[in-house]
Design an enzyme around this catalytic site. Structure first.
Site, PDB file in Angstrom:
ATOM      1  N   ASP A   8      45.865  88.523  -4.143  1.00  0.00           N
ATOM      2  CA  ASP A   8      44.741  88.960  -3.293  1.00  0.00           C
ATOM      3  C   ASP A   8      44.942  88.501  -1.854  1.00  0.00           C
ATOM      4  O   ASP A   8      45.548  87.463  -1.603  1.00  0.00           O
ATOM      5  CB  ASP A   8      43.432  88.394  -3.873  1.00  0.00           C
ATOM      6  CG  ASP A   8      42.205  89.126  -3.350  1.00  0.00           C
ATOM      7  OD1 ASP A   8      42.354  90.228  -2.773  1.00  0.00           O
ATOM      8  OD2 ASP A   8      41.093  88.597  -3.513  1.00  0.00           O
ATOM      9  N   ASN A  42      39.489  99.175  -8.095  1.00  0.00           N
ATOM     10  CA  ASN A  42      40.191  99.558  -6.863  1.00  0.00           C
ATOM     11  C   ASN A  42      40.209 101.075  -6.643  1.00  0.00           C
ATOM     12  O   ASN A  42      40.465 101.538  -5.528  1.00  0.00           O
ATOM     13  CB  ASN A  42      41.623  99.000  -6.833  1.00  0.00           C
ATOM     14  CG  ASN A  42      41.708  97.502  -6.662  1.00  0.00           C
ATOM     15  OD1 ASN A  42      42.634  96.846  -7.142  1.00  0.00           O
ATOM     16  ND2 ASN A  42      40.745  96.912  -5.943  1.00  0.00           N
TER      17      ASN A  42
HETATM   18  C1  IPE Z   1      41.482  92.015  -7.544  1.00  0.00           C
HETATM   19  O1  IPE Z   1      41.395  91.976  -6.158  1.00  0.00           O
HETATM   20  C2  IPE Z   1      42.368  93.151  -7.953  1.00  0.00           C
HETATM   21  C3  IPE Z   1      43.783  92.988  -7.636  1.00  0.00           C
HETATM   22  C4  IPE Z   1      44.336  91.934  -7.112  1.00  0.00           C
HETATM   23  C5  IPE Z   1      44.604  94.108  -7.970  1.00  0.00           C
HETATM   24  P1  IPE Z   1      40.191  92.667  -5.384  1.00  0.00           P
HETATM   25  O2  IPE Z   1      40.385  92.363  -3.956  1.00  0.00           O
HETATM   26  O3  IPE Z   1      40.089  94.082  -5.763  1.00  0.00           O
HETATM   27  O4  IPE Z   1      38.945  91.878  -5.995  1.00  0.00           O
HETATM   28  P2  IPE Z   1      37.477  91.675  -5.444  1.00  0.00           P
HETATM   29  O5  IPE Z   1      36.892  93.026  -5.245  1.00  0.00           O
HETATM   30  O6  IPE Z   1      37.569  90.924  -4.165  1.00  0.00           O
HETATM   31  O7  IPE Z   1      36.800  90.888  -6.503  1.00  0.00           O
HETATM   32  C1  IPE Z   2      45.110  92.615  -2.939  1.00  0.00           C
HETATM   33  O1  IPE Z   2      44.784  92.537  -1.605  1.00  0.00           O
HETATM   34  C2  IPE Z   2      45.830  93.882  -3.305  1.00  0.00           C
HETATM   35  C3  IPE Z   2      45.043  94.845  -4.088  1.00  0.00           C
HETATM   36  C4  IPE Z   2      43.826  94.649  -4.557  1.00  0.00           C
HETATM   37  C5  IPE Z   2      45.664  96.121  -4.339  1.00  0.00           C
HETATM   38  P1  IPE Z   2      43.458  93.192  -1.039  1.00  0.00           P
HETATM   39  O2  IPE Z   2      43.767  94.597  -0.653  1.00  0.00           O
HETATM   40  O3  IPE Z   2      42.342  93.038  -1.986  1.00  0.00           O
HETATM   41  O4  IPE Z   2      43.212  92.324   0.262  1.00  0.00           O
HETATM   42  P2  IPE Z   2      41.832  91.746   0.776  1.00  0.00           P
HETATM   43  O5  IPE Z   2      41.196  91.008  -0.358  1.00  0.00           O
HETATM   44  O6  IPE Z   2      41.012  92.909   1.218  1.00  0.00           O
HETATM   45  O7  IPE Z   2      42.196  90.836   1.903  1.00  0.00           O
HETATM   46 MG    MG Z   3      40.948  91.615  -2.266  1.00  0.00          MG
END
Ligand code: IPE
Ligand code: IPE
Ligand code: MG
Length: 243
Positions: free
Chosen positions: A22, A70
């Site tokens: 993340d 997502n």
């Molecule tokens: C969790 O991250 C999903 C992945 C790392 C693929 P998100 O960024 O989607 O999670 P939330 O929404 O902050 O909980």
């Molecule tokens: C994790 O990084 C990757 C996926 C969930 C695909 P994020 O895209 O959630 O990055 P933040 O949390 O918005 O910084």
């Molecule tokens: Mg994220």
């Protein structure tokens, strides 16, 4: 000088490490870039993490790459992530195979665009005889989806209630032949599970780091292992019962 790697007790390395990758978006934003730039740079951290896992003798590495939730992101970002998945797998599969990596997926592959689904199926087929490490990508995955699917399949199979055990439920999960992770790592400072492996992490050690995913390194992975090794895993017993 002793490196972080040297400090790992090689006899007590978790068999399975799961990672919630993340912070890509925030990392890019901090640099005044588009979110996808963060995802592109996140690929390098996947390489480092895999390398560190191989080096330390981890047998299963599961990476949360795309959650069911997502799909609610802007369509542009979803498209870019799916493209990145296809190009990364195409570019890397040969090298992964050479390293003894068996690529696997958990999640709803049918929900992916067909190009991504086909690529993942090909890569799984191509690497299925490798046995050094299983690299498991969670794609269109969420625990509630997985558990709901398991319940549907158990009902469809007409399994009587008195035959339903924890072991049987396990058999109906995407992870049926994969041991539960002993360690779950989440980057980016968020202290939550976000619908990831909720059945499987019942007794996992949880490790949270503020590091954003594109900055996650081999050394950070080793630090997580060392922290894991400092924990006393009691499984409901008392300290004196643990040898
Ligand atoms: C969790 O991250 C999903 C992945 C790392 C693929 P998100 O960024 O989607 O999670 P939330 O929404 O902050 O909980
Ligand atoms: C994790 O990084 C990757 C996926 C969930 C695909 P994020 O895209 O959630 O990055 P933040 O949390 O918005 O910084
Ligand atoms: Mg994220």
């Amino acid at each position: 000088m002793r490196t972080v790697f040297d400090k790992i007790d090689k006899k007590n390395v978790p068999q399975h490490v799961a990672v919630i990758m993340d912070g890509n978006g925030r990392w890019a934003k901090n640099r005044g870039e588009e979110r996808i730039f963060g995802h592109l740079n996140g690929v390098e951290s996947v390489r480092s993490t895999l390398k560190a896992a191989l080096k330390s003798g981890v047998r299963f590495l599961t990476l949360y790459a795309f959650s069911t939730e997502n799909w609610n992101r802007p369509q542009d970002e979803i498209n870019a992530l799916m493209e990145l998945l296809v190009t990364t797998i195409s570019n890397e599969v040969e090298e992964l195979s050479k390293q003894g990596v068996r690529l696997r997926t958990i999640g709803d592959l049918d929900a992916l665009p067909s190009s991504a689904k086909i690529k993942m199926l090909e890569a799984q087929e191509q690497t299925k005889s490798n046995s050094k490490i299983d690299l498991i990508l969670a794609l269109s995955y969420s625990s509630r989806w997985e558990i709901t699917r398991a319940i549907k399949n158990i009902v469809d199979a007409k399994i009587p209630a008195n035959k339903i055990t924890e072991e049987l439920v396990n058999e109906y999960l995407c992870t049926k032949d994969i041991p539960d992770p002993e360690l779950l790592v989440r980057t980016s400072g968020e202290i939550r599970v976000s619908n990831f492996l909720m059945w499987q992490i019942a007794y996992s050690e949880l490790y949270f780091t503020p590091t954003l995913w594109p900055e996650f390194s081999e050394e950070e992975f080793f630090k997580a292992l060392i922290e894991y090794q400092s924990r006393e895993r009691r499984f409901g017993k008392i300290s004196e019962q643990i040898t």
